[in-house]
Write a protein that holds these residues in place. Sequence first.
Motif, PDB file in Angstrom:
ATOM      1  N   VAL A 253       0.835  -1.199   0.000  1.00  0.00           N
ATOM      2  CA  VAL A 253       0.000   0.000   0.000  1.00  0.00           C
ATOM      3  C   VAL A 253       0.873   1.252   0.000  1.00  0.00           C
ATOM      4  CG1 VAL A 253      -1.668   1.336   1.355  1.00  0.00           C
ATOM      5  CG2 VAL A 253      -1.968  -1.133   1.100  1.00  0.00           C
ATOM      6  N   ALA A 254       1.905   1.265   0.855  1.00  0.00           N
ATOM      7  CA  ALA A 254       2.799   2.429   0.912  1.00  0.00           C
ATOM      8  C   ALA A 254       3.509   2.646  -0.420  1.00  0.00           C
ATOM      9  CB  ALA A 254       3.813   2.236   2.037  1.00  0.00           C
ATOM     10  N   PHE A 255       3.949   1.570  -1.056  1.00  0.00           N
ATOM     11  CA  PHE A 255       4.617   1.676  -2.345  1.00  0.00           C
ATOM     12  C   PHE A 255       3.697   2.307  -3.393  1.00  0.00           C
ATOM     13  CE2 PHE A 255       5.420  -0.184  -6.547  1.00  0.00           C
ATOM     14  CZ  PHE A 255       6.732   0.241  -6.755  1.00  0.00           C
ATOM     15  N   ASN A 256       2.439   1.893  -3.411  1.00  0.00           N
ATOM     16  CA  ASN A 256       1.491   2.436  -4.382  1.00  0.00           C
ATOM     17  C   ASN A 256       1.191   3.909  -4.123  1.00  0.00           C
ATOM     18  OD1 ASN A 256       0.047   0.342  -6.371  1.00  0.00           O
ATOM     19  ND2 ASN A 256       0.629  -0.746  -4.503  1.00  0.00           N
ATOM     20  N   ILE A 257       1.054   4.291  -2.845  1.00  0.00           N
ATOM     21  CA  ILE A 257       0.780   5.694  -2.532  1.00  0.00           C
ATOM     22  C   ILE A 257       1.975   6.570  -2.912  1.00  0.00           C
ATOM     23  CG2 ILE A 257       0.417   7.321  -0.635  1.00  0.00           C
ATOM     24  CD1 ILE A 257      -1.279   5.204   0.735  1.00  0.00           C
ATOM     25  N   LEU A 258       3.171   6.134  -2.521  1.00  0.00           N
ATOM     26  CA  LEU A 258       4.363   6.902  -2.870  1.00  0.00           C
ATOM     27  C   LEU A 258       4.562   6.953  -4.382  1.00  0.00           C
ATOM     28  CD1 LEU A 258       6.825   5.641  -0.100  1.00  0.00           C
ATOM     29  CD2 LEU A 258       5.711   7.879  -0.258  1.00  0.00           C
ATOM     30  N   GLY A 259       4.205   5.862  -5.057  1.00  0.00           N
ATOM     31  CA  GLY A 259       4.309   5.850  -6.515  1.00  0.00           C
ATOM     32  C   GLY A 259       3.389   6.869  -7.153  1.00  0.00           C
ATOM     33  N   CYS A 260       2.171   7.016  -6.615  1.00  0.00           N
ATOM     34  CA  CYS A 260       1.238   8.011  -7.148  1.00  0.00           C
ATOM     35  C   CYS A 260       1.753   9.435  -6.923  1.00  0.00           C
ATOM     36  CB  CYS A 260      -0.133   7.842  -6.487  1.00  0.00           C
ATOM     37  SG  CYS A 260      -1.010   6.350  -6.986  1.00  0.00           S
ATOM     38  N   VAL A 261       2.333   9.675  -5.701  1.00  0.00           N
ATOM     39  CA  VAL A 261       2.873  11.006  -5.416  1.00  0.00           C
ATOM     40  C   VAL A 261       4.020  11.323  -6.367  1.00  0.00           C
ATOM     41  CG1 VAL A 261       4.084  12.397  -3.688  1.00  0.00           C
ATOM     42  CG2 VAL A 261       2.176  10.932  -2.999  1.00  0.00           C
ATOM     43  N   TRP A 262       4.937  10.363  -6.557  1.00  0.00           N
ATOM     44  CA  TRP A 262       6.088  10.581  -7.458  1.00  0.00           C
ATOM     45  C   TRP A 262       5.615  10.817  -8.898  1.00  0.00           C
ATOM     46  CZ3 TRP A 262       7.691   7.864 -11.746  1.00  0.00           C
ATOM     47  CH2 TRP A 262       8.928   8.231 -12.269  1.00  0.00           C
ATOM     48  N   LEU A 263       4.616  10.058  -9.343  1.00  0.00           N
ATOM     49  CA  LEU A 263       4.127  10.204 -10.709  1.00  0.00           C
ATOM     50  C   LEU A 263       3.533  11.591 -10.935  1.00  0.00           C
ATOM     51  CD1 LEU A 263       3.666   8.739 -13.411  1.00  0.00           C
ATOM     52  CD2 LEU A 263       1.418   8.027 -12.541  1.00  0.00           C
ATOM     53  N   LEU A 264       2.768  12.094  -9.955  1.00  0.00           N
ATOM     54  CA  LEU A 264       2.207  13.436 -10.076  1.00  0.00           C
ATOM     55  C   LEU A 264       3.311  14.487 -10.142  1.00  0.00           C
ATOM     56  CD1 LEU A 264      -0.865  13.419  -7.655  1.00  0.00           C
ATOM     57  CD2 LEU A 264      -0.910  13.817 -10.121  1.00  0.00           C
ATOM     58  N   TRP A 265       4.293  14.344  -9.235  1.00  0.00           N
ATOM     59  CA  TRP A 265       5.381  15.333  -9.195  1.00  0.00           C
ATOM     60  C   TRP A 265       6.201  15.298 -10.481  1.00  0.00           C
ATOM     61  CZ3 TRP A 265      10.667  14.165  -9.153  1.00  0.00           C
ATOM     62  CH2 TRP A 265      11.510  15.263  -8.985  1.00  0.00           C
ATOM     63  N   TRP A 266       6.507  14.089 -10.960  1.00  0.00           N
ATOM     64  CA  TRP A 266       7.373  13.947 -12.129  1.00  0.00           C
ATOM     65  C   TRP A 266       6.713  14.483 -13.402  1.00  0.00           C
ATOM     66  CZ3 TRP A 266      12.305  13.026 -13.058  1.00  0.00           C
ATOM     67  CH2 TRP A 266      12.685  12.651 -14.356  1.00  0.00           C
ATOM     68  N   THR A 267       5.447  14.201 -13.556  1.00  0.00           N
ATOM     69  CA  THR A 267       4.774  14.620 -14.792  1.00  0.00           C
ATOM     70  C   THR A 267       4.361  16.085 -14.769  1.00  0.00           C
ATOM     71  OG1 THR A 267       2.661  13.831 -13.906  1.00  0.00           O
ATOM     72  CG2 THR A 267       3.911  12.307 -15.296  1.00  0.00           C
ATOM     73  N   ALA A 268       4.263  16.701 -13.599  1.00  0.00           N
ATOM     74  CA  ALA A 268       3.799  18.083 -13.506  1.00  0.00           C
ATOM     75  C   ALA A 268       4.940  19.087 -13.645  1.00  0.00           C
ATOM     76  CB  ALA A 268       3.061  18.314 -12.190  1.00  0.00           C
TER      77      ALA A 268
ATOM     78  N   LEU B  29      -4.857  16.013  -2.773  1.00  0.00           N
ATOM     79  CA  LEU B  29      -5.861  15.909  -1.701  1.00  0.00           C
ATOM     80  C   LEU B  29      -6.491  14.515  -1.667  1.00  0.00           C
ATOM     81  CD1 LEU B  29      -7.647  19.381  -1.986  1.00  0.00           C
ATOM     82  CD2 LEU B  29      -6.143  18.589  -0.146  1.00  0.00           C
ATOM     83  N   THR B  30      -6.677  13.932  -2.847  1.00  0.00           N
ATOM     84  CA  THR B  30      -7.225  12.570  -2.899  1.00  0.00           C
ATOM     85  C   THR B  30      -6.280  11.584  -2.227  1.00  0.00           C
ATOM     86  OG1 THR B  30      -8.377  13.071  -4.964  1.00  0.00           O
ATOM     87  CG2 THR B  30      -8.044  10.745  -4.429  1.00  0.00           C
ATOM     88  N   ILE B  31      -4.982  11.740  -2.453  1.00  0.00           N
ATOM     89  CA  ILE B  31      -3.999  10.856  -1.824  1.00  0.00           C
ATOM     90  C   ILE B  31      -4.005  11.040  -0.309  1.00  0.00           C
ATOM     91  CG2 ILE B  31      -1.529  10.383  -1.621  1.00  0.00           C
ATOM     92  CD1 ILE B  31      -1.294  11.106  -4.596  1.00  0.00           C
ATOM     93  N   ILE B  32      -4.080  12.316   0.141  1.00  0.00           N
ATOM     94  CA  ILE B  32      -4.135  12.574   1.586  1.00  0.00           C
ATOM     95  C   ILE B  32      -5.391  11.944   2.189  1.00  0.00           C
ATOM     96  CG2 ILE B  32      -4.370  14.388   3.319  1.00  0.00           C
ATOM     97  CD1 ILE B  32      -2.685  16.188   1.458  1.00  0.00           C
ATOM     98  N   PHE B  33      -6.513  12.065   1.473  1.00  0.00           N
ATOM     99  CA  PHE B  33      -7.752  11.457   1.962  1.00  0.00           C
ATOM    100  C   PHE B  33      -7.606   9.935   2.064  1.00  0.00           C
ATOM    101  CE2 PHE B  33     -11.720   9.254   1.000  1.00  0.00           C
ATOM    102  CZ  PHE B  33     -12.555   9.744   1.985  1.00  0.00           C
ATOM    103  N   SER B  34      -6.972   9.325   1.079  1.00  0.00           N
ATOM    104  CA  SER B  34      -6.816   7.872   1.093  1.00  0.00           C
ATOM    105  C   SER B  34      -5.967   7.421   2.281  1.00  0.00           C
ATOM    106  CB  SER B  34      -6.195   7.393  -0.216  1.00  0.00           C
ATOM    107  OG  SER B  34      -4.858   7.829  -0.339  1.00  0.00           O
ATOM    108  N   ILE B  35      -4.929   8.222   2.618  1.00  0.00           N
ATOM    109  CA  ILE B  35      -4.104   7.870   3.783  1.00  0.00           C
ATOM    110  C   ILE B  35      -4.944   7.935   5.054  1.00  0.00           C
ATOM    111  CG2 ILE B  35      -2.119   8.594   5.174  1.00  0.00           C
ATOM    112  CD1 ILE B  35      -0.824   9.609   2.576  1.00  0.00           C
ATOM    113  N   GLY B  36      -5.736   9.009   5.199  1.00  0.00           N
ATOM    114  CA  GLY B  36      -6.615   9.111   6.369  1.00  0.00           C
ATOM    115  C   GLY B  36      -7.625   7.988   6.434  1.00  0.00           C
ATOM    116  N   TYR B  37      -8.151   7.620   5.262  1.00  0.00           N
ATOM    117  CA  TYR B  37      -9.132   6.530   5.206  1.00  0.00           C
ATOM    118  C   TYR B  37      -8.498   5.229   5.682  1.00  0.00           C
ATOM    119  CZ  TYR B  37     -12.802   3.532   3.262  1.00  0.00           C
ATOM    120  OH  TYR B  37     -13.809   2.604   3.100  1.00  0.00           O
ATOM    121  N   LEU B  38      -7.272   4.944   5.226  1.00  0.00           N
ATOM    122  CA  LEU B  38      -6.598   3.698   5.594  1.00  0.00           C
ATOM    123  C   LEU B  38      -6.216   3.679   7.067  1.00  0.00           C
ATOM    124  CD1 LEU B  38      -4.314   3.276   2.471  1.00  0.00           C
ATOM    125  CD2 LEU B  38      -6.273   1.853   3.075  1.00  0.00           C
ATOM    126  N   LEU B  39      -6.009   4.856   7.665  1.00  0.00           N
ATOM    127  CA  LEU B  39      -5.704   4.913   9.092  1.00  0.00           C
ATOM    128  C   LEU B  39      -6.965   4.784   9.948  1.00  0.00           C
ATOM    129  CD1 LEU B  39      -3.039   7.781   9.152  1.00  0.00           C
ATOM    130  CD2 LEU B  39      -2.631   5.324   9.446  1.00  0.00           C
TER     131      LEU B  39
END
Length: 312
Positions: A13-28, A65-75
């Motif tokens: 789960v952590a790998f997928n979340i960090l992967g989404c953050v990196w993908l957003l940063w890299w492409t933007a 914000l969606t990623i932050i929400f998903s982290i809160g949801y999983l916690l």
Amino acid sequence: MSAGWSWYVIALVAFNILGCVWLLWWTARRRPGDPAPTETSHVWDGDITEYNKPLPRWWINLFYLTIIFSIGYLLWYPGLGAFAGYGGWTSQAEHDLEKSRQDARLEETFAIYRGKPLPELARDPGAVALGRGIFANTCATCHGSSAQGAIGYPNLADDIWHWGGQPEDVLATVMDGREGVMPPWGVVLRGMGGEQAIDQTARYVLAMASPDPAALRDFDAVRGKKYFDGVCVACHGADGKGNASLGAPDLTDDYWMYGKSMASLRETISNGRHGVMPAHGEWLGETRSRLVAAYVWSLSNTQAAGTGDTAE
């Protein structure tokens, strides 16, 4: 879930979340030397140009914000391996809460029938309809949708009752269940007269239910009576009429729950039978048990129930 699998899920789960953050940063991000958004070199018909403009910043921020929400949801909910979540939510608790709500609604529906005698319920079309629905959900698997039973399962639409047909007997059967045991007599009968003793006992049992009195004078039936008197009368009685307190069936009628063939009778006499009617009182509760018992009782007491017809 073992600790190893739990950590594996958390890492995935952590790998997928960090992967989404990196993908957003890299492409933007734009890098020095990148062509302008309008310089793609993709031009059609001389004046139609394809652009490569970045997403608006507010749109990218929504992804974050969606990623932050998903982290809160999983916690908050149990989404990280064996971690129970800070909210304490479980599917079992959710099920129990919903079940208690539905049970409360059912109790309101059934409250008007609470404690009423079976004959009174059997004369109430609404109560009979509810009982029929309960029967279809809980009893039809064994007794059939028409309540006429099958091999090994009694017909509830006739007037033959192995455990008694009074309203209180039927209610006790539904609530507390029944366990009917026919002992295996093969070893005993073979010791008394060999293999033919089983056949002759079966012949006598068939003769008792035969409408032809001459059947009882058949040689095998006469010999079979001796064996019947020795091992069967304790439960079925000397006249073969049975004993409702034991669930021992009447052998003089023409109803055979396990079949009327010689092979079936030999199996019953030699190896016995063990029939179990599960108790439904704890599952259904008293009121619903009364409703389904009233429906079953009404099938063979049509005049008392006021239905005027039979289930058949």
